[in-house]
Enzyme design. Sequence first.
Site, PDB file in Angstrom:
ATOM      1  NE  ARG A  46      -2.284   1.250   3.597  1.00  0.00           N
ATOM      2  CZ  ARG A  46      -2.961   1.096   4.726  1.00  0.00           C
ATOM      3  NH1 ARG A  46      -4.271   0.878   4.688  1.00  0.00           N
ATOM      4  NH2 ARG A  46      -2.348   1.150   5.884  1.00  0.00           N
ATOM      5  NE  ARG A  86       4.460  27.402   2.070  1.00  0.00           N
ATOM      6  CZ  ARG A  86       3.593  27.930   1.213  1.00  0.00           C
ATOM      7  NH1 ARG A  86       4.010  28.817   0.325  1.00  0.00           N
ATOM      8  NH2 ARG A  86       2.327  27.575   1.233  1.00  0.00           N
ATOM      9  CG  HIS A 112       1.854  25.645  -3.812  1.00  0.00           C
ATOM     10  ND1 HIS A 112       2.262  26.767  -3.124  1.00  0.00           N
ATOM     11  CD2 HIS A 112       0.703  25.248  -3.226  1.00  0.00           C
ATOM     12  CE1 HIS A 112       1.395  27.032  -2.166  1.00  0.00           C
ATOM     13  NE2 HIS A 112       0.434  26.128  -2.204  1.00  0.00           N
ATOM     14  CD  GLU A 161     -11.753   6.112   5.298  1.00  0.00           C
ATOM     15  OE1 GLU A 161     -11.150   5.054   5.538  1.00  0.00           O
ATOM     16  OE2 GLU A 161     -11.248   7.036   4.630  1.00  0.00           O
ATOM     17  CG  LEU A 192      -6.312   3.879   3.941  1.00  0.00           C
ATOM     18  CD1 LEU A 192      -5.352   4.577   2.980  1.00  0.00           C
ATOM     19  CD2 LEU A 192      -5.761   3.916   5.354  1.00  0.00           C
TER      20      LEU A 192
HETATM   21  N1  PDD Z   1      -5.237   4.697  10.537  1.00  0.00           N
HETATM   22  N2  PDD Z   1      -9.181   4.710   7.312  1.00  0.00           N
HETATM   23  C1  PDD Z   1      -8.444   5.729   7.780  1.00  0.00           C
HETATM   24  C2  PDD Z   1      -8.843   7.125   7.443  1.00  0.00           C
HETATM   25  C3  PDD Z   1      -7.293   5.462   8.565  1.00  0.00           C
HETATM   26  O1  PDD Z   1      -6.542   6.475   9.009  1.00  0.00           O
HETATM   27  C4  PDD Z   1      -6.961   4.114   8.865  1.00  0.00           C
HETATM   28  C5  PDD Z   1      -5.742   3.757   9.674  1.00  0.00           C
HETATM   29  C6  PDD Z   1      -7.784   3.090   8.377  1.00  0.00           C
HETATM   30  C7  PDD Z   1      -7.482   1.642   8.629  1.00  0.00           C
HETATM   31  O2  PDD Z   1      -6.344   1.221   7.901  1.00  0.00           O
HETATM   32  P1  PDD Z   1      -5.430   0.028   8.423  1.00  0.00           P
HETATM   33  O3  PDD Z   1      -6.322  -1.142   8.669  1.00  0.00           O
HETATM   34  O4  PDD Z   1      -4.488  -0.212   7.306  1.00  0.00           O
HETATM   35  O5  PDD Z   1      -4.771   0.517   9.673  1.00  0.00           O
HETATM   36  C8  PDD Z   1      -8.879   3.425   7.592  1.00  0.00           C
HETATM   37  C9  PDD Z   1      -3.943   4.512  11.124  1.00  0.00           C
HETATM   38  C10 PDD Z   1      -3.858   3.321  12.019  1.00  0.00           C
HETATM   39  C11 PDD Z   1      -3.494   5.805  11.782  1.00  0.00           C
HETATM   40  O6  PDD Z   1      -3.543   6.821  11.109  1.00  0.00           O
HETATM   41  O7  PDD Z   1      -3.078   5.780  12.936  1.00  0.00           O
END
Ligand code: PDD
Length: 285
Positions: free
Chosen positions: A50, A98, A100, A177, A201
């Site tokens: 990923r 800096r 963009h 999510e 994500l």
């Molecule tokens: N967060 N969606 C979002 C927006 C996230 O930030 C995360 C994970 C997940 C779950 O992804 P995974 O199963 O790969 O951890 C879904 C991590 C743990 C963090 O930012 O701390």
Amino acid sequence: MFVLLNENFVDRTECLIDIEDRANQFGDGVYEVIRVYDGEFFLLHDHLRRLTYSLEEAKIDYDIRHHKLAEQLQKLMDMNEFKEGGIYLQISRGASPRSHPFPADTKPTLIAYPIPVSRPTESQEQGINAILHEDIRWLRCDIKSLNLLGNVMAKQTALDAGAKEAIFYRDYDHITEGSSTNVFIVKDGVVKTHPANHFILNGITRLYIFYLAEQLQIPIVEEVYSIEELKHADEVFISSTTSEVISVTNIDDVQIGNGKPGPIAQKFLDAFFKHKDVEQLSNTN
Ligand code: PDD
């Protein structure tokens, strides 16, 4: 504590990063949080896959294989004698005055270091409260980008309301999510979660749940669902690297099911450690 800074292992106090690193000014970088249980990485190669996706989509030129990242992370764990917790890793586009546009000839900056993570057993036993929150983020949530202001603000709103997670919805209705988790609902024995597209994500734990569902023969579908479906679900649960699987028992004061962690979430949790040695999940979904 030793930190991996590009190719070097340095003490935390000696980890010098340029003030004009683009992570600071633009959040111009990507990251991963990888769980370590009992001295072993959990799903390391899925996280690295990923990470490669995020780097490619963000057009950050960093070759994980060339840098032997998996080996470097193992060395980082060994040097820190790290057994339980997580490894936080980020790669920014690098340091440059800096401006963009992508800078020419700037080398990415990598940092990785151990972070404390403990199992959320109390939340898993009791379930948690969540709030609904409009999804105020950008439209490339599939990239694990350092830009987390929308997530951070929503999480704090949840905490201020006495809840532990903010569940995002878009277009008045469609659940995407959580602020740092993926969200699942269960209705009549079928598990449903938002499709893996640019609105969410694609969590590694989410992919692991697809794998577990196959092992446990629990039907699971990727479909968009509404706030109504969420509130009337038999069960709601969230997943992430640090949360594993946690039931949501209340959303904005609406009780979900009987207000207790549900049996399907419990099945995933029971199976979670039994299948932990799975090599790689890639393409199971
Ligand atoms: N967060 N969606 C979002 C927006 C996230 O930030 C995360 C994970 C997940 C779950 O992804 P995974 O199963 O790969 O951890 C879904 C991590 C743990 C963090 O930012 O701390």
